[in-house]
Design an enzyme around this catalytic site. Sequence first.
Site, short mmCIF file in Angstrom:
data_model
loop_
_atom_site.label_atom_id
_atom_site.label_comp_id
_atom_site.label_asym_id
_atom_site.label_seq_id
_atom_site.Cartn_x
_atom_site.Cartn_y
_atom_site.Cartn_z
N ASP A 221 0.83 -1.20 0.00
CA ASP A 221 0.00 0.00 0.00
C ASP A 221 0.87 1.26 0.00
O ASP A 221 1.87 1.34 0.74
CB ASP A 221 -0.86 -0.05 1.28
CG ASP A 221 -1.99 0.96 1.29
OD1 ASP A 221 -2.82 0.92 0.38
OD2 ASP A 221 -2.04 1.78 2.22
N GLU B 170 14.23 -15.59 0.90
CA GLU B 170 14.46 -16.71 1.84
C GLU B 170 13.54 -17.88 1.51
O GLU B 170 13.70 -18.96 2.02
CB GLU B 170 14.15 -16.27 3.29
CG GLU B 170 15.17 -15.32 3.87
CD GLU B 170 14.66 -14.66 5.17
OE1 GLU B 170 13.59 -15.05 5.69
OE2 GLU B 170 15.34 -13.72 5.63
C1 GLC Z 1 -4.31 2.95 -0.61
C2 GLC Z 1 -5.52 2.06 -0.50
C3 GLC Z 1 -6.67 2.91 -0.06
C4 GLC Z 1 -6.36 3.48 1.29
C5 GLC Z 1 -5.05 4.26 1.26
C6 GLC Z 1 -4.55 4.53 2.64
O1 GLC Z 1 -4.42 3.89 -1.61
O2 GLC Z 1 -5.74 1.42 -1.72
O3 GLC Z 1 -7.87 2.18 0.00
O4 GLC Z 1 -7.38 4.34 1.69
O5 GLC Z 1 -4.04 3.52 0.63
O6 GLC Z 1 -4.16 3.35 3.26
#
Ligand code: GLC
Length: 557
Positions: free
Chosen positions: A208, A261
């Site tokens: 993310d 790993e």
């Molecule tokens: C990313 C995710 C989104 C979330 C953001 C903060 O863009 O896809 O859904 O709100 O990160 O974590």
Amino acid sequence: MAVPAAEWGSPAWWREAVVYQIYPRSFADANGDGIGDLAGITSRVPYLESLGIDAVWLSPFYPSALADGGYDVDDYRDVDPRIGTMADFDAMVAAFHAARIKVFVDIVPNHCSNRHPWFQAALAAAPGSPERDRFLFRRGLGDGRPPSDWRAVFGGSTWEPAGDDWFYFHLFAPEQPDWNWANDDVRADFLTTLRFWANHGVDGFRVDVAMALAKGFGADFPARLPTRAELEATPIGPDHLLYDRDDVDEIYAGWRQVFDEYDPPRVAVAELWAEPSPRKARYATPRSLGQAFYFDIVHAGFSARRVRRVVDEVLGWGRESGSASTWVLSNHDIVRPASRFGLPVVESDETFAGEDRDRRWLLSRGTTPPEDVEQGLRRARALSAFLAALPGSLYLYQGEELGLREVADLPDAARQDPTFFRSPGESVGRDGCRVPLPWTTGPSFGFGPGGTHLPQPDWFGEYAVAVQDVDPQSTLNLYRRALKLRHELQGAAELAWVDAPAEVLHIVRPGGWEAVINFAPTPVALPFTADQVVLATGEVTAGLLPGETTLWLLTTR
Ligand code: GLC
């Protein structure tokens, strides 16, 4: 189809994989609490097998107060009790693996939740303490003024008061404090998390906000923070305080050692939403995460010229990084493609104003401009089938295979997305693509016995899996045919462009597999015979490619 047995243990299994994103709370609910769960997912493995995907990616299912749909993580190494248990998780992975479907989980390394024990400890500790050093605390400018005027992605300030004129930084909601990646505890703890899931059989990670981990400011440097205007005027890259700094590379190099790993090595894909950066291919190198989402294709809209340009660029980044390209039209953050493509095309040269159009359309609760439902579906089917013929891996989002539309008129009282609450009048947020899936025409459209955490509209029934299953022309069956054929036809990751009229894109892959898409609303003549057609997203007659339609041809049989 799933990952072929011969490739299951190969380090390259992911290169041409079709990865299906599951938003766990909205997929299938086994225990009847209105929230999707892991047992629900396990019960649908046969459905996913019949779709022909190679892997699933699960959005966060970790314990969370759901301030941001689970992207506010309380504990990175457990399952939200509303979604299941670790035993359910192990059972789910075993069921997927038995069907030769790999499993990705979502890692959220930029921020945790304000309920995370380390953040609670930081709030309780004194400024300058080791507990506070794990986050980005900074002294305010006095009289309650935050350290800078920066604006968070979901609206409001990036700074939240923490008492005594101290503030902590959050790129997203205040419930999502950002980690300090210059801190060794933070680095070590994420390696523990990666190993934890890899040891539970996870094959890959979706990372993310991958560009934002390394920040150029901490408690005591630099002395003066730039203003919001100055920050926004700085190009994303080494000099930007928030995005795409050089020090992020070293973080992922450490992750790569953990991935390697395992046998086969664990894989990862970076989420790279930020502005265009010429440096983004480096996240996809074998030294780094290995693969990256390039959302440029989302920004290309339904335009031959722009899709052509993006395909060339993305293939180029694939070559540059030594990775496979990724194609993605849909996820839990954007308006569903069947709706986007039913709105008027926004034409502009360099910048695509589609996101703004979509935002305004959602603000009007889906009334202005009116959605052309048939055209939206026709275009979504055509572009999806074209992307499915490209070399590289394909990411789908649950419901995309049903041609599901955005639910643009959710009642305000039902909304959950923090963007709705934090930017009143500017954005209604992303709940409309997160409504629980329709499986049948029965109560809750078969989602589960206890209703749904977001209301489903009446028209959902038309899109239900059970309805589409028995209709050979349905979008579901189109995806099934496309994914099956793609497996059979895929050879070398090569592509050549065939000369075509301006509104048509025509490619050929090794083995005589051709894909042609017509972006214009009107048909074009094309020399092909009926027996060459292996897939069509609309009705075709020999020699004529209808408007807004894609054909796959096999020309050397
Ligand atoms: C990313 C995710 C989104 C979330 C953001 C903060 O863009 O896809 O859904 O709100 O990160 O974590």
